[in-house]
Scaffold this active site. Structure first.
Site, PDB file in Angstrom:
ATOM      1  N   SER A 118       2.393  -6.182  -8.106  1.00 52.40           N
ATOM      2  CA  SER A 118       3.274  -7.055  -8.884  1.00 52.40           C
ATOM      3  C   SER A 118       2.648  -7.392 -10.230  1.00 52.40           C
ATOM      4  CB  SER A 118       3.558  -8.350  -8.118  1.00 52.40           C
ATOM      5  OG  SER A 118       4.281  -8.060  -6.951  1.00 52.40           O
ATOM      6  N   TRP A 143      -1.690  -7.073  -6.543  1.00 53.81           N
ATOM      7  CA  TRP A 143      -2.004  -6.228  -7.691  1.00 53.81           C
ATOM      8  C   TRP A 143      -0.805  -5.414  -8.166  1.00 53.81           C
ATOM      9  CZ3 TRP A 143      -4.112  -6.395 -11.916  1.00 53.81           C
ATOM     10  CH2 TRP A 143      -4.237  -5.256 -12.731  1.00 53.81           C
ATOM     11  N   GLU A 196      -6.949 -10.498  -2.454  1.00 47.56           N
ATOM     12  CA  GLU A 196      -7.822 -10.615  -3.632  1.00 47.56           C
ATOM     13  C   GLU A 196      -7.077 -11.290  -4.787  1.00 47.56           C
ATOM     14  OE1 GLU A 196      -5.727  -8.328  -3.445  1.00 47.56           O
ATOM     15  OE2 GLU A 196      -5.502  -7.335  -5.381  1.00 47.56           O
ATOM     16  N   HIS A 244       2.655 -13.995  -7.085  1.00 53.20           N
ATOM     17  CA  HIS A 244       1.550 -14.342  -6.178  1.00 53.20           C
ATOM     18  C   HIS A 244       0.296 -13.537  -6.529  1.00 53.20           C
ATOM     19  CE1 HIS A 244       2.563 -10.487  -4.584  1.00 53.20           C
ATOM     20  NE2 HIS A 244       1.828 -10.602  -3.507  1.00 53.20           N
ATOM     21  N   GLU A 301       2.924  -4.471 -12.470  1.00 48.97           N
ATOM     22  CA  GLU A 301       4.330  -4.257 -12.840  1.00 48.97           C
ATOM     23  C   GLU A 301       4.735  -5.284 -13.912  1.00 48.97           C
ATOM     24  OE1 GLU A 301       6.149  -4.444  -8.944  1.00 48.97           O
ATOM     25  OE2 GLU A 301       4.991  -2.698  -8.309  1.00 48.97           O
ATOM     26  N   ASP A 316      -6.346   5.254   2.542  1.00 52.27           N
ATOM     27  CA  ASP A 316      -6.482   3.829   2.260  1.00 52.27           C
ATOM     28  C   ASP A 316      -7.880   3.315   2.598  1.00 52.27           C
ATOM     29  OD1 ASP A 316      -3.958   1.752   1.896  1.00 52.27           O
ATOM     30  OD2 ASP A 316      -5.826   0.806   2.573  1.00 52.27           O
ATOM     31  N   HIS A 360       0.834  -1.202   0.000  1.00 54.22           N
ATOM     32  CA  HIS A 360       0.000   0.000   0.000  1.00 54.22           C
ATOM     33  C   HIS A 360       0.877   1.265   0.000  1.00 54.22           C
ATOM     34  CE1 HIS A 360      -3.968  -1.967   1.087  1.00 54.22           C
ATOM     35  NE2 HIS A 360      -3.097  -2.960   1.089  1.00 54.22           N
ATOM     36  N   GLN A 369      12.486  -5.001  -7.533  1.00 52.82           N
ATOM     37  CA  GLN A 369      11.611  -5.733  -8.462  1.00 52.82           C
ATOM     38  C   GLN A 369      11.398  -5.068  -9.816  1.00 52.82           C
ATOM     39  OE1 GLN A 369       8.443  -8.226  -7.077  1.00 52.82           O
ATOM     40  NE2 GLN A 369       6.950  -7.127  -8.292  1.00 52.82           N
TER      41      GLN A 369
HETATM   42  N1  UDP Z   1       8.456  -5.642  -3.956  1.00 54.77           N
HETATM   43  C1  UDP Z   1       9.773  -5.370  -4.251  1.00 54.77           C
HETATM   44  N2  UDP Z   1      10.704  -6.281  -3.885  1.00 54.77           N
HETATM   45  C2  UDP Z   1      10.424  -7.438  -3.252  1.00 54.77           C
HETATM   46  C3  UDP Z   1       9.065  -7.718  -2.957  1.00 54.77           C
HETATM   47  C4  UDP Z   1       8.110  -6.810  -3.327  1.00 54.77           C
HETATM   48  O1  UDP Z   1      10.086  -4.320  -4.818  1.00 54.77           O
HETATM   49  O2  UDP Z   1      11.336  -8.217  -2.962  1.00 54.77           O
HETATM   50  C5  UDP Z   1       7.429  -4.646  -4.302  1.00 54.77           C
HETATM   51  C6  UDP Z   1       6.718  -4.970  -5.585  1.00 54.77           C
HETATM   52  O3  UDP Z   1       7.390  -4.378  -6.674  1.00 54.77           O
HETATM   53  C7  UDP Z   1       5.341  -4.374  -5.350  1.00 54.77           C
HETATM   54  C8  UDP Z   1       5.147  -4.473  -3.845  1.00 54.77           C
HETATM   55  O4  UDP Z   1       6.436  -4.646  -3.291  1.00 54.77           O
HETATM   56  O5  UDP Z   1       5.314  -3.023  -5.733  1.00 54.77           O
HETATM   57  C9  UDP Z   1       4.289  -5.658  -3.423  1.00 54.77           C
HETATM   58  O6  UDP Z   1       2.962  -5.387  -3.666  1.00 54.77           O
HETATM   59  P1  UDP Z   1       1.959  -6.501  -4.194  1.00 54.77           P
HETATM   60  O7  UDP Z   1       0.631  -5.844  -4.336  1.00 54.77           O
HETATM   61  O8  UDP Z   1       2.490  -7.139  -5.412  1.00 54.77           O
HETATM   62  O9  UDP Z   1       1.948  -7.607  -3.084  1.00 54.77           O
HETATM   63  P2  UDP Z   1       1.831  -7.586  -1.481  1.00 54.77           P
HETATM   64  O10 UDP Z   1       3.198  -7.394  -0.977  1.00 54.77           O
HETATM   65  O11 UDP Z   1       0.911  -6.451  -1.120  1.00 54.77           O
HETATM   66  O12 UDP Z   1       1.283  -8.941  -1.187  1.00 54.77           O
END
Ligand code: UDP
Length: 501
Positions: free
Chosen positions: A383, A381, A402, A378, A386, A124, A20, A363
């Site tokens: 990821s 959203w 979700e 996984h 991206e 949020d 977030h 990432q």
């Molecule tokens: N991310 C990253 N490096 C990591 C793990 C995650 O930069 O090793 C970033 C990824 O690019 C994304 C965010 O963390 O912007 C993760 O958000 P996402 O909604 O994909 O998953 P969540 O962590 O909320 O389950």
């Protein structure tokens, strides 16, 4: 003062979780780049997570402010310093206490609003009380869910129609009614609260309040772009479906993403989110030696954390796939279990072929490298989007939140991915998936005709994503429209106030 010259001031208040905070910071940066004064609100221990982005933005002449409020962790029964969601996911109890603590942020937030009198509050979805807070100061509250239009539509339809109650078992598929596409799920793939699990009752109450407050808010701001999911962007706003009369959804919403595309160069991208556990140059050097589209990137976001047995299966599956890979392994509780998840001799065998990043990966920097040709995700959203922006086919491995909805968008609607076969929603750990399934799914997105087809569709979507945020693109235009509307709203309510005085 005319509406053209008055500087608009917007507060951005994300849930204290990386998934977030990262996109909210990007959003604040986008607003600030258009001349808006942007202030991010967070708790003290989360401030360092914003430092690099704020510093980099400053170097580019974009000023972001940050203000802190104290999270009453101890009062909510949490250990001191427990200020981020990734520290409280080990039990339903601490998870619940974390949200109890966030509910106590209303008063300190209002104090900040009183001191700074911004023109708008982007808060949020997990802060339902923020709509009331904004109303006290006569300013609009925008809701940020951090998910796509498809998932916002699907989850709201699920809440309204509860089709899961009409099937007789957890494995019997049901259709989510009144959606533009026929989307089937099983009860097992639904969040605990939608399955009526006792431990999730408080969370269900919070979500119900979130919907109520969203309906009373000024609107929703979405990290997506129109061309990605036009039917769902329209449906969410206009509320009409093909089968059903009347306005089911009908929210006011703006799409301004993909927000991650606001990072233009390698240094910028490397500084996004937490401090990376690998030197960015080392990472790029490793990738530079590889052929285009020859490396699969494997990462499960900022909160999922698999047991050692699952990590072992992933290692075996990746090795058997014969593909080169970068694999990000989050280590929290598993840290003290000395690498017991790695098959014997794995790292020696994979030398030059596979790179394991233990902790946090840069990432977006990795996904955007031309050597990367696929993404095992996984389906968080951020990821997912991206991956779309980088034009990559994906193996979908939803875990919780979700993510099972996002999987459907990727595999069934966009047709740029294949499912690994995860069937069970389970916070953090997900379903258990066998090495053969991993091997097969990775091969399907990396080699052969099917992979090429998905890659070419994904590349087209990636181009569309970039066009959307360029000047005159759909997201660029929607952000402009939103800022203009907020300016007009601000100046008319100020005039209204003057008349009132
Ligand atoms: N991310 C990253 N490096 C990591 C793990 C995650 O930069 O090793 C970033 C990824 O690019 C994304 C965010 O963390 O912007 C993760 O958000 P996402 O909604 O994909 O998953 P969540 O962590 O909320 O389950």
């Amino acid at each position: 003062m005319g509406s053209e010259t008055r500087q608009l001031h917007v507060f951005f208040f994300p849930l204290m979780a990386h998934g977030h905070m990262i996109p909210t910071t990007d959003m604040a940066k986008l607003f600030a780049a258009r001349g808006v004064k942007a202030t991010i609100v967070t708790t003290p221990l989360n401030v360092p997570l914003f430092f690099k982005t704020i510093q980099r933005a400053k170097d580019l002449g974009i000023k972001l402010d940050i203000k802190t409020i104290k999270l009453p962790t101890v009062e909510a029964g949490l250990p001191e310093g427990c200020e981020n969601l990734d520290m409280v996911l080990d039990s339903a109890e601490t998870f619940g206490r974390f949200f109890k603590a966030t509910a106590m942020l209303q008063q300190p937030l209002e104090q900040l609003l009183q001191e700074h009198r911004p023109d708008c509050l982007v808060a949020d979805m997990f802060f339902p009380w923020a709509t009331d807070s904004a109303a006290k100061f006569g300013i609009p509250r925008l809701v940020f869910h951090g998910i796509c239009f498809f998932s916002m539509c699907a989850s709201e339809i699920m809440r309204l129609y509860e089709p899961q109650k009409k099937v007789s078992s957890d494995t019997e598929p049901f259709v989510i009614p009144n959606l533009p596409d026929e989307i089937k799920l099983t009860r097992m793939q639904l969040p605990g609260f939608a399955r009526g699990i006792n431990e999730e009752v408080d969370f269900a109450t919070l979500l119900a309040r979130a919907i109520e407050s969203e309906l009373e808010s000024y609107g929703v701001v979405a990290n997506s772009f129109y061309e990605l999911e036009p039917a769902y962007a329209d449906y969410f706003r206009q509320g009409q479906s093909y089968e059903c009369e009347g306005n089911i959804l009908g929210r006011k919403a703006w799409h301004i993403g993909p927000v991650s595309l606001c990072y233009k160069n390698a240094d910028d991208k490397a500084g996004r989110g937490k401090e990376a556990s690998i030197d960015e140059h080392e990472c790029l050097k490793w990738l530079d030696l590889k052929k285009p589209d020859s490396v699969v990137y494997v990462c499960f976001g900022s909160t999922s954390e698999f047991p050692a047995s699952q990590l072992h299966e992933i290692a075996m599956g990746l090795e058997a796939s014969g593909q080169q890979f970068i694999w990000v392994v989050r280590r929290g509780k598993t840290e003290d279990v000395e690498e017991e998840w790695l098959p014997q001799g794995f790292e020696e065998r994979m030398k030059g072929k596979g790179l394991i990043i233990r902790g946090w990966a840069p990432q977006v920097l990795i996904l955007d490298h031309q050597a990367v040709g696929g993404f095992v995700t996984h389906c968080g959203w951020n990821s997912t989007l991206e991956g779309v922006s980088a034009g990559l086919p994906m193996v979908t491995w939803p875990v919780f939140a979700e993510q099972f909805y996002n999987e459907k968008l990727v595999t069934q609607i966009l047709r740029i991915g294949v499912g690994v076969g995860a069937q069970q929603w389970a916070r953090m750990v997900g379903d258990s998936v066998k090495r053969e399934a991993i091997e097969q799914a990775v091969k399907r997105i990396m080699v052969g005709e099917e992979a090429e087809e998905m890659r070419s569709t994904a590349k087209e979507l990636g181009k569309m994503a970039r066009r959307a945020v360029e000047e005159e693109g759909s997201s660029w235009a929607d952000l402009n429209a939103l800022i203009e509307e907020l300016r007009l709203h601000g100046s008319s309510s100020k005039q209204g106030n003057n008349i009132g005085h």
